[in-house]
Write a protein that holds these residues in place. Structure first.
Motif, short mmCIF file in Angstrom:
data_model
loop_
_atom_site.label_atom_id
_atom_site.label_comp_id
_atom_site.label_asym_id
_atom_site.label_seq_id
_atom_site.Cartn_x
_atom_site.Cartn_y
_atom_site.Cartn_z
N TYR A 1 -8.83 9.16 11.86
CA TYR A 1 -8.07 8.61 10.73
C TYR A 1 -7.52 7.23 11.07
N LYS A 2 -7.16 7.02 12.33
CA LYS A 2 -6.65 5.71 12.74
C LYS A 2 -7.75 4.65 12.62
N PHE B 1 -8.17 -1.65 6.49
CA PHE B 1 -7.01 -2.57 6.55
C PHE B 1 -5.79 -1.97 5.87
N LEU B 2 -5.57 -0.68 6.16
CA LEU B 2 -4.43 0.03 5.60
C LEU B 2 -3.62 0.69 6.71
N SER B 3 -2.43 1.09 6.38
CA SER B 3 -1.59 1.77 7.36
C SER B 3 -2.01 3.24 7.48
N PRO B 4 -1.78 3.87 8.63
CA PRO B 4 -2.09 5.30 8.79
C PRO B 4 -1.40 6.16 7.72
N LYS B 5 -0.21 5.75 7.31
CA LYS B 5 0.52 6.50 6.29
C LYS B 5 -0.22 6.48 4.95
N THR B 6 -0.78 5.32 4.60
CA THR B 6 -1.55 5.22 3.36
C THR B 6 -2.81 6.08 3.43
N ALA C 1 -8.21 3.81 9.05
CA ALA C 1 -7.14 2.91 8.60
C ALA C 1 -7.44 1.47 8.98
N ASP C 2 -7.92 1.26 10.20
CA ASP C 2 -8.27 -0.09 10.67
C ASP C 2 -9.41 -0.67 9.84
N ASP D 1 -3.15 8.77 5.19
CA ASP D 1 -2.69 10.16 5.03
C ASP D 1 -2.53 10.50 3.55
#
Length: 211
Positions: free
Chosen positions: A166-167, A174-179, A170-171, A181
């Motif tokens: 998931y990390k 270009f989003l945060s891990p929270k997004t 996210a990379d 999730d």
């Protein structure tokens, strides 16, 4: 006595697996093959067939997925148990969808292999707690009708169907891990699934992702 065929392109592992199977009271290896093409040719040329085939997943010439599909269609009484050195979600899903009755890792304990063979003969399948059980839950889960996906949800879904974490997804997005999730939980709810395996299975079944 139940007869087992071993299909693996790595001869050392095939020999080790054969030795292990032959040590069990009720099982005996009848022959081994190097790839899916060889086992199919062997089956087609013989009137007597093994009860179980221990099938490697990734092999040259013809892989375990393709061979298992053929065997399921032409020899439905033969039970295929997938064996692999890795448990990638895509490989597990594709082998079970192809018709394998179980998915085992090659480094399993001797006792677990014997149980898997026995259960497959007696019940028709065997599911390990770590790999196959979660897949069966997903396979038998109730799915909601198709729901339209937003562009970013579709992008996330396609990444989720790979072996990326998931990390890493996210990379890539270009989003945060929270997004990420948030996307994951949204799709879990839309598809009525409980885990990533169920998500991938739903995507493959509904042609939202082509592995």
């Amino acid at each position: 006595m139940h007869y087992v065929a071993v299909v693996d392109d790595f001869q050392l592992l095939a020999q080790a697996m054969s030795t292990l199977v032959n040590s069990f009271k009720n099982f005996q290896v009848c022959y081994s093959c190097n790839n899916g093409k060889e086992i199919i040719e062997k089956l087609d040329a013989s009137l007597k067939h093994p009860d179980i085939i221990l099938m490697d997943v990734n092999m040259p010439v013809l892989n375990g997925i393709q061979a298992t599909k053929y065997i399921k269609d032409k020899y439905p009484n033969i039970k295929v148990i997938a064996i692999s050195v890795e448990n990638k979600i895509k490989d597990v899903l594709q082998m079970l969808e192809a018709g394998a009755k179980s998915y085992l890792l090659k480094d399993i304990e001797k006792s677990t292999l014997e149980i898997a063979l026995t259960e497959t003969i007696n019940k028709g399948y065997y599911h390990t707690e770590h790999v196959s059980k979660i897949l069966v839950d997903a396979l038998h889960g109730q799915e909601k009708p198709m729901t339209a996906l937003k562009e970013r949800e579709m992008e996330f879904l396609n990444y989720a169907c790979t072996d990326k974490t998931y990390k890493e997804i996210a990379d890539k997005m270009f989003l945060s891990p929270k997004t990420i999730d948030g996307y994951r939980n949204t799709l879990f709810n839309k598809f009525n699934v409980k885990n990533r395996v169920g998500l991938v299975l739903y995507a493959i079944r509904n042609q939202l992702f082509n592995p």
